[in-house]
Design an enzyme around this catalytic site. Structure first.
Site, PDB file in Angstrom:
ATOM      1  N   LYS A  52       0.907  -1.058   0.340  1.00 12.20           N
ATOM      2  CA  LYS A  52       0.001  -0.282   0.022  1.00 12.20           C
ATOM      3  C   LYS A  52       0.953   1.289   0.036  1.00 12.20           C
ATOM      4  O   LYS A  52       0.695   2.122  -0.488  1.00 12.20           O
ATOM      5  CB  LYS A  52      -0.926   0.297   1.383  1.00 12.20           C
ATOM      6  CG  LYS A  52      -2.336  -0.790   1.108  1.00 12.20           C
ATOM      7  CD  LYS A  52      -2.458  -1.213   2.615  1.00 12.20           C
ATOM      8  CE  LYS A  52      -3.718  -2.388   1.951  1.00 12.20           C
ATOM      9  NZ  LYS A  52      -4.797  -2.498   3.625  1.00 12.20           N
ATOM     10  N   GLN A  96      -4.990  -1.579   9.531  1.00 14.75           N
ATOM     11  CA  GLN A  96      -4.495  -3.211   9.312  1.00 14.75           C
ATOM     12  C   GLN A  96      -5.138  -3.917   9.675  1.00 14.75           C
ATOM     13  O   GLN A  96      -5.062  -4.450  10.891  1.00 14.75           O
ATOM     14  CB  GLN A  96      -3.086  -3.345   8.871  1.00 14.75           C
ATOM     15  CG  GLN A  96      -2.723  -4.120   7.799  1.00 14.75           C
ATOM     16  CD  GLN A  96      -3.696  -4.665   6.406  1.00 14.75           C
ATOM     17  OE1 GLN A  96      -3.605  -3.438   5.567  1.00 14.75           O
ATOM     18  NE2 GLN A  96      -4.165  -5.523   6.166  1.00 14.75           N
ATOM     19  N   ASP A 119     -10.838   3.212   4.249  1.00 21.13           N
ATOM     20  CA  ASP A 119     -11.856   1.389   3.615  1.00 21.13           C
ATOM     21  C   ASP A 119     -13.030   1.513   4.367  1.00 21.13           C
ATOM     22  O   ASP A 119     -13.680   0.467   3.789  1.00 21.13           O
ATOM     23  CB  ASP A 119     -10.646   1.004   5.158  1.00 21.13           C
ATOM     24  CG  ASP A 119     -10.138  -0.044   5.232  1.00 21.13           C
ATOM     25  OD1 ASP A 119      -9.359  -0.373   3.057  1.00 21.13           O
ATOM     26  OD2 ASP A 119      -9.345   0.093   5.772  1.00 21.13           O
TER      27      ASP A 119
HETATM   28  N1  GUN Z   1      -7.339  -6.728   6.168  1.00 24.26           N
HETATM   29  C1  GUN Z   1      -7.475  -7.759   5.298  1.00 24.26           C
HETATM   30  N2  GUN Z   1      -7.930  -7.164   4.303  1.00 24.26           N
HETATM   31  C2  GUN Z   1      -8.294  -5.524   4.872  1.00 24.26           C
HETATM   32  C3  GUN Z   1      -8.436  -4.102   4.181  1.00 24.26           C
HETATM   33  O1  GUN Z   1      -8.888  -4.237   2.843  1.00 24.26           O
HETATM   34  N3  GUN Z   1      -8.320  -3.480   4.899  1.00 24.26           N
HETATM   35  C4  GUN Z   1      -7.886  -3.396   6.002  1.00 24.26           C
HETATM   36  N4  GUN Z   1      -8.195  -2.321   6.823  1.00 24.26           N
HETATM   37  N5  GUN Z   1      -7.651  -4.270   6.943  1.00 24.26           N
HETATM   38  C5  GUN Z   1      -7.563  -5.823   6.113  1.00 24.26           C
END
Ligand code: GUN
Length: 281
Positions: A52, A96, A119
């Site tokens: 990311k 995350q 998100d």
């Molecule tokens: N863990 C697995 N997928 C995601 C996601 O799309 N966003 C976040 N913040 N954590 C995750």
């Protein structure tokens, strides 16, 4: 059978975002900023966060990662989120997941300013998404919707089976296809007869983390199959939740793993962060 190329589609999104960032810088002197909060040392989470951050750098975003040990308290995480809520250079805040067990994930997500919730996990955005109002939409399901659009796969009146009912993938996915006028069935671990549901669907979307769960006899001829699973096998290879080799023979469209939905998740994070920065500008 046509392969849905998520990697190529994501690249297009990256290019578009990078162009928009350049415009935003020149016209409004605004640089989109993303703050990532990573707790603990789960290798998969670290790998995702690294990807990311790299994507942010490539399109010209400002990004910071708050990397915390899993001994951190809930209050300390909340303090960092509040700092990011008040930081005018930050447009997006991403915590995350999963978080360590001693942290109340729901509580943490509720602290994020909904305007910076790139998100789309805050209840405010979830509610707006379900009611089909403009909102931040979770990146993975949004990426799947972009794939449908790019490949002219019409959802209206289609029977869609979503396998998995998580807050991150299954539930938002079901909302989005419902908003696009599909008839939706959501299945999960308590579903009595999974095959009965998947085999009558025009479109099967699966994201549960079980390698090879969806087999050839579980999908109908000509179905569209979207595989959101990413599983690492003991030999180190990456596979989805679909038995790709056999299921692909029956499909009209299918996403590969890797190179399918995965790259779209990051592309949509960039797109959501850009959207937030434009709203600030
Ligand atoms: N863990 C697995 N997928 C995601 C996601 O799309 N966003 C976040 N913040 N954590 C995750």
């Amino acid at each position: 059978m046509q392969l849905i190329d998520g990697k190529a589609l994501a690249q297009k999104v990256h290019t578009h975002v990078a162009e928009e960032v350049e415009k935003l810088k020149q016209e409004k002197n605004v640089v989109p900023g993303l703050a990532v909060i990573l707790v603990g040392d789960d290798p998969a989470s670290h790998a995702y966060v690294k990807m990311k951050a790299k994507a942010c750098e490539k399109v010209g975003f400002y990004s910071i990662t708050h990397n915390m040990p899993d001994t951190i308290s809930q209050d300390e995480i909340i303090q960092i989120i509040e700092m990011m809520n008040n930081n005018p250079h930050i447009d997006g805040i991403l915590v995350q997941l999963p978080l360590p067990k001693h942290i109340d994930t729901d509580k943490i997500l509720e602290v994020i300013d909904p305007k910076k919730d790139v998100d789309g996990f805050h209840a405010y955005n979830v509610g707006r998404m379900v009611t089909n109002l403009d909102s931040f939409v979770p990146c993975t399901p949004l990426g799947v919707m972009e794939m449908f659009k790019a490949y002219d796969i019409d959802l209206e009146g289609k029977d869609v089976c979503v396998v998995g009912a998580s807050n991150i993938v299954g539930k938002p996915m079901a909302s989005l296809v419902l908003n696009a006028n599909a008839t939706v069935t959501v299945t999960h671990i308590y579903t009595k007869d999974l095959k009965a549901h998947t085999s009558r669907a025009d479109i099967v979307i699966v994201g549960v983390g079980v390698p090879g769960l969806i087999k050839e006899d579980m999908v109908k001829e000509g179905a569209v199959v979207i595989d959101i699973g990413i599983n690492r096998l003991e030999d180190g290879s990456l596979v989805g939740d679909v038995d790709f080799k056999n299921v692909s023979k029956k499909c009209s469209y299918i996403t590969p793993v890797p190179g399918g939905v995965g790259p779209m998740t990051i592309a949509m994070l960039l797109s959501n962060t850009l959207k937030s920065a434009k709203q600030r500008a």
